[in-house]
Design a protein around this motif. Structure first.
Motif, short mmCIF file in Angstrom:
data_model
loop_
_atom_site.label_atom_id
_atom_site.label_comp_id
_atom_site.label_asym_id
_atom_site.label_seq_id
_atom_site.Cartn_x
_atom_site.Cartn_y
_atom_site.Cartn_z
N ARG A 132 -24.79 -33.92 -31.51
CA ARG A 132 -24.95 -34.83 -30.37
C ARG A 132 -24.02 -34.43 -29.23
O ARG A 132 -24.38 -34.57 -28.06
CB ARG A 132 -24.63 -36.26 -30.79
CG ARG A 132 -25.88 -37.09 -31.01
CD ARG A 132 -25.48 -38.48 -31.39
NE ARG A 132 -26.61 -39.26 -31.84
CZ ARG A 132 -27.38 -39.97 -31.03
NH1 ARG A 132 -27.14 -40.00 -29.73
NH2 ARG A 132 -28.38 -40.67 -31.50
N LEU A 136 -25.11 -33.76 -25.42
CA LEU A 136 -24.47 -34.49 -24.32
C LEU A 136 -23.75 -33.54 -23.37
O LEU A 136 -23.86 -33.66 -22.15
CB LEU A 136 -23.45 -35.47 -24.89
CG LEU A 136 -23.97 -36.86 -25.18
CD1 LEU A 136 -22.84 -37.69 -25.73
CD2 LEU A 136 -24.53 -37.49 -23.92
N LEU A 139 -26.24 -31.69 -21.22
CA LEU A 139 -26.80 -32.58 -20.18
C LEU A 139 -25.76 -32.85 -19.10
O LEU A 139 -26.08 -32.92 -17.92
CB LEU A 139 -27.28 -33.89 -20.81
CG LEU A 139 -28.54 -33.83 -21.67
CD1 LEU A 139 -28.79 -35.17 -22.33
CD2 LEU A 139 -29.75 -33.42 -20.85
N HIS B 45 -31.08 -37.99 -17.32
CA HIS B 45 -31.18 -37.70 -18.75
C HIS B 45 -29.82 -37.83 -19.42
O HIS B 45 -29.71 -38.34 -20.53
CB HIS B 45 -31.72 -36.29 -18.98
CG HIS B 45 -33.05 -36.06 -18.33
ND1 HIS B 45 -34.19 -36.67 -18.78
CD2 HIS B 45 -33.41 -35.32 -17.27
CE1 HIS B 45 -35.19 -36.31 -18.02
NE2 HIS B 45 -34.75 -35.49 -17.09
N PHE B 46 -28.82 -37.34 -18.71
CA PHE B 46 -27.46 -37.45 -19.25
C PHE B 46 -27.06 -38.92 -19.37
O PHE B 46 -26.51 -39.34 -20.40
CB PHE B 46 -26.47 -36.71 -18.35
CG PHE B 46 -25.03 -36.98 -18.69
CD1 PHE B 46 -24.50 -36.56 -19.89
CD2 PHE B 46 -24.22 -37.68 -17.81
CE1 PHE B 46 -23.19 -36.82 -20.22
CE2 PHE B 46 -22.90 -37.95 -18.12
CZ PHE B 46 -22.39 -37.51 -19.33
N ALA B 49 -28.85 -40.41 -22.37
CA ALA B 49 -28.35 -39.87 -23.64
C ALA B 49 -26.95 -40.39 -23.92
O ALA B 49 -26.62 -40.72 -25.07
CB ALA B 49 -28.33 -38.34 -23.58
N TYR B 50 -26.14 -40.50 -22.87
CA TYR B 50 -24.78 -40.98 -23.06
C TYR B 50 -24.76 -42.44 -23.48
O TYR B 50 -23.98 -42.85 -24.35
CB TYR B 50 -23.97 -40.77 -21.78
CG TYR B 50 -22.50 -41.00 -21.97
CD1 TYR B 50 -21.71 -40.01 -22.54
CD2 TYR B 50 -21.92 -42.20 -21.61
CE1 TYR B 50 -20.38 -40.22 -22.74
CE2 TYR B 50 -20.57 -42.41 -21.80
CZ TYR B 50 -19.80 -41.41 -22.37
OH TYR B 50 -18.48 -41.62 -22.59
N ALA B 53 -25.75 -42.60 -27.07
CA ALA B 53 -24.68 -42.09 -27.92
C ALA B 53 -23.58 -43.12 -28.08
O ALA B 53 -23.06 -43.33 -29.18
CB ALA B 53 -24.12 -40.81 -27.31
N LYS B 54 -23.25 -43.81 -26.97
CA LYS B 54 -22.19 -44.82 -27.03
C LYS B 54 -22.60 -45.97 -27.94
O LYS B 54 -21.80 -46.51 -28.68
CB LYS B 54 -21.92 -45.36 -25.62
CG LYS B 54 -20.86 -44.57 -24.89
CD LYS B 54 -19.49 -44.93 -25.43
CE LYS B 54 -18.44 -44.01 -24.86
NZ LYS B 54 -17.19 -44.01 -25.54
N VAL B 56 -24.62 -45.86 -30.51
CA VAL B 56 -24.53 -45.41 -31.89
C VAL B 56 -23.07 -45.33 -32.32
O VAL B 56 -22.69 -45.79 -33.39
CB VAL B 56 -25.19 -44.02 -32.05
CG1 VAL B 56 -24.95 -43.46 -33.42
CG2 VAL B 56 -26.68 -44.14 -31.78
#
Lengths: 272, 297
Positions: A132, A136, A139, B45-46, B49-50, B53-54, B56
């Motif tokens: 991941r 990240l 990106l 997209h970042f 995704a970020y 991720a946070k 999770v």
């Protein structure tokens, strides 16, 4: 370029070199002064803090450091430049200023595109798996999700974190410092950078990884990038850089071909 | 001919002229507002995704994992119900459980976003110093993470509201635009506190108190009719309190007989949209003005 037809091969090669010298980083008499917190050294009681607040003075444990004192140089496309000097000579400071993370107090720093700084403490998200973090990180460098999906496996292979079991799916906090540094370098090196600034980040890997990363730095240079390398390991500077700048107490002591500069630096370091 | 080509056209230039000739930019220069928005859009997209991720990562150490997304708001509601519903017995509000949980969950959306936003720059310094991206990505993804949390708690809320006997009506659909306005408002406030929090860590200590005061001024735990006893100007201040407005919008759409401080529904929507606009645009501009300073020091 039409007039070059009759010229001998060597001459035209030199000419294209001269023609192609496109500057990527221009540092113009840069002075950098930053404030450091000295830690607890008296005057840390609540009463003292309140008095400072009322009198609007700075905390006594903050001191100004004039880290870079009038540095000027120009870096060109395709160059790899080593920065050497003793501890506290301003190497890392100048890199951070080139990356735009520290302001210059006098002078100016001009750059082509946005330089990327790869430091040894460049943490990503420690609670997340290596995989991941790769996604990240890519990106965050502005890569397109499709490209990230294509490159992710290659990045993990390059870092070598899966050499001893499946570490890529484990959270990054479980990694050793060397593994984390390797993964970070692999992520940063996955993208073409106009200017890549490497601050001691190659030193942490083992020998095999160091070889791979030095190879990667060469590729980045050939892809018309400029690479700056701060390192105390003179051997890795010698292997990757053909030009070296020697900084001492915030001023440039020498700027030239790596061999000459390193020889002078070693003589200086031994005489101390 | 060949000799003229060998002469470097850059000789004799000063460093500044050389930089200007090749179109180099000053390191760490701030892009224009339009350019900044464009770059931010390129990083969508970042941001997504970020945010994922946070979400999770936030429960990665807990045994029950993502279940806490639902358990936390439920437990919160239970504790407040015990005190304000049972011990202090506020019988003047019809369906107090639903009234309380609606207020609590809506308020919690802003509260947790603001608390997380205060640290969205200062807790990501490593990322900021290593990679270059529009810094507003971080506070914005904080807002999105909290929005995802909100969706989980909305499922819980709708369950509670239905179980306590509220009928399902078309007015429930109004919850969607109301939450959207609140999300925009939150994004603006998060951008604001992210910049403030990036400079001084003192803000982190003060923030919980500010949020608690804000909660008492938003009529979360008790009937908003209590505010009518205040002097006139204070009632007006409370009436325009953005969080009270968003809570009332949610209560209006979900509950049949909840007491409301604002009688005019049009005014509620106008004030809610106004706050979203002011906070959203203001917060974005304020954050952008500090763009080159994040990660320094």
């Amino acid at each position: 370029m039409v007039e070059h037809f009759g010229a001998p091969v060597e001459a035209s090669a030199t000419m294209t070199r001269t023609q192609e010298r496109i500057p990527t980083v221009v540092v113009d008499d840069a002075h950098i002064i930053y404030r450091v917190h000295q830690g607890a050294s008296g005057g840390t009681t609540p009463v003292a803090a309140l008095r400072r607040l009322v009198k609007r003075t700075h905390a006594p444990n903050v001191r100004e450091v004039h880290a870079v004192k009038g540095v000027s140089f120009t870096a060109y496309r395709g160059e790899a430049i080593g920065l050497i000097g003793s501890n506290g000579s301003g190497k890392s400071t100048i890199l951070r200023a080139i990356a735009g993370l520290l302001p210059v107090n006098r002078g100016a720093i001009h750059t082509q595109g946005q330089p990327s700084l790869l430091g040894v403490n460049a943490a990503l998200l420690n609670d997340l798996s290596g995989e991941r973090n790769v996604v990240l990180g890519c990106l965050a460098m502005g890569m397109h999700p499709d490209d990230v999906a294509k490159q992710a496996a290659g990045i993990i292979d390059f870092s070598g974190i899966n050499e001893r079991g499946d570490f890529a799916s484990l959270p990054m906090r479980t990694y050793s410092s060397g593994m984390a540094a390797r993964l970070r370098f692999s992520i940063a090196a996955a993208k073409k950078h106009d200017v890549l600034l490497i601050d001691e980040a190659l030193a942490t890997g083992d020998k095999g990884f160091r070889k791979r990363s030095e190879q990667r730095v060469r590729e980045l240079r050939e892809g018309a990038g400029t690479v700056f390398l701060v390192s105390h390991q003179l051997s890795s500077v010698r292997d990757t850089c053909e030009r070296t700048i020697w900084l001492e107490s915030g001023v440039i002591r020498m700027d030239g071909p790596t061999d000459e500069v390193i020889r002078a630096y070693e003589a200086y370091a031994n005489s101390k | 001919m060949a000799t003229t080509a060998l002469v470097d056209p850059d000789t004799g230039l000063t460093q500044a002229q050389l930089a200007a000739r090749h179109g180099l930019r000053v390191a760490g220069e701030r892009p224009s507002l339009v350019e900044y928005s464009r770059r931010l859009w390129a990083y969508r997209h970042f941001i997504a995704a970020y945010a994922n991720a946070k979400l999770v990562a936030s429960y990665s150490n807990a045994k029950l994992g993502q279940l806490w997304q639902v358990l936390t708001p439920l437990t919160n509601a239970a504790v407040y119900y015990l005190i304000f519903g049972v011990v202090l017995a506020q019988n003047n509000i019809p369906n107090f459980i639903a009234y309380l949980t609606t207020g609590l969950f809506i308020f919690n959306f802003t509260q947790s976003a603001v608390l997380a936003g205060t640290q969205s720059i200062s807790s990501n310094l490593g990322l900021i110093r290593a990679l270059h991206f529009p810094r507003a990505s971080l506070p914005l993804s904080t807002t999105i993470t909290q929005f995802q949390q909100l969706l989980a708690s909305m499922v819980v809320l709708i369950g509670i509201v239905l179980v306590t006997g509220e009928p399902l009506t078309w007015e429930w659909l109004l919850l969607v635009p109301a939450l959207f306005l609140q999300a925009v408002f939150n994004a603006g406030v998060v951008l604001l506190v992210a910049r403030l929090g990036s400079k001084s860590s003192d803000l982190k200590q003060v923030m919980p108190f500010i949020m608690r005061t804000w909660m008492y001024g938003s009529g979360v735990l008790y009937s908003v009719s209590l505010f009518e006893r205040l002097p006139g100007w204070a009632t007006t201040v409370v009436q325009y309190n953005p969080l009270l407005v968003y809570i009332e919008l949610a209560r209006y759409s979900l509950l049949e007989e909840a007491p409301l401080l604002n009688e005019s529904l049009t005014q509620l929507w106008l004030v809610g949209a106004g706050w979203a606009l002011v906070a959203g645009i203001g917060g974005f501009i304020y954050f952008w003005r500090g763009e080159q300073e994040y990660g320094r020091g």
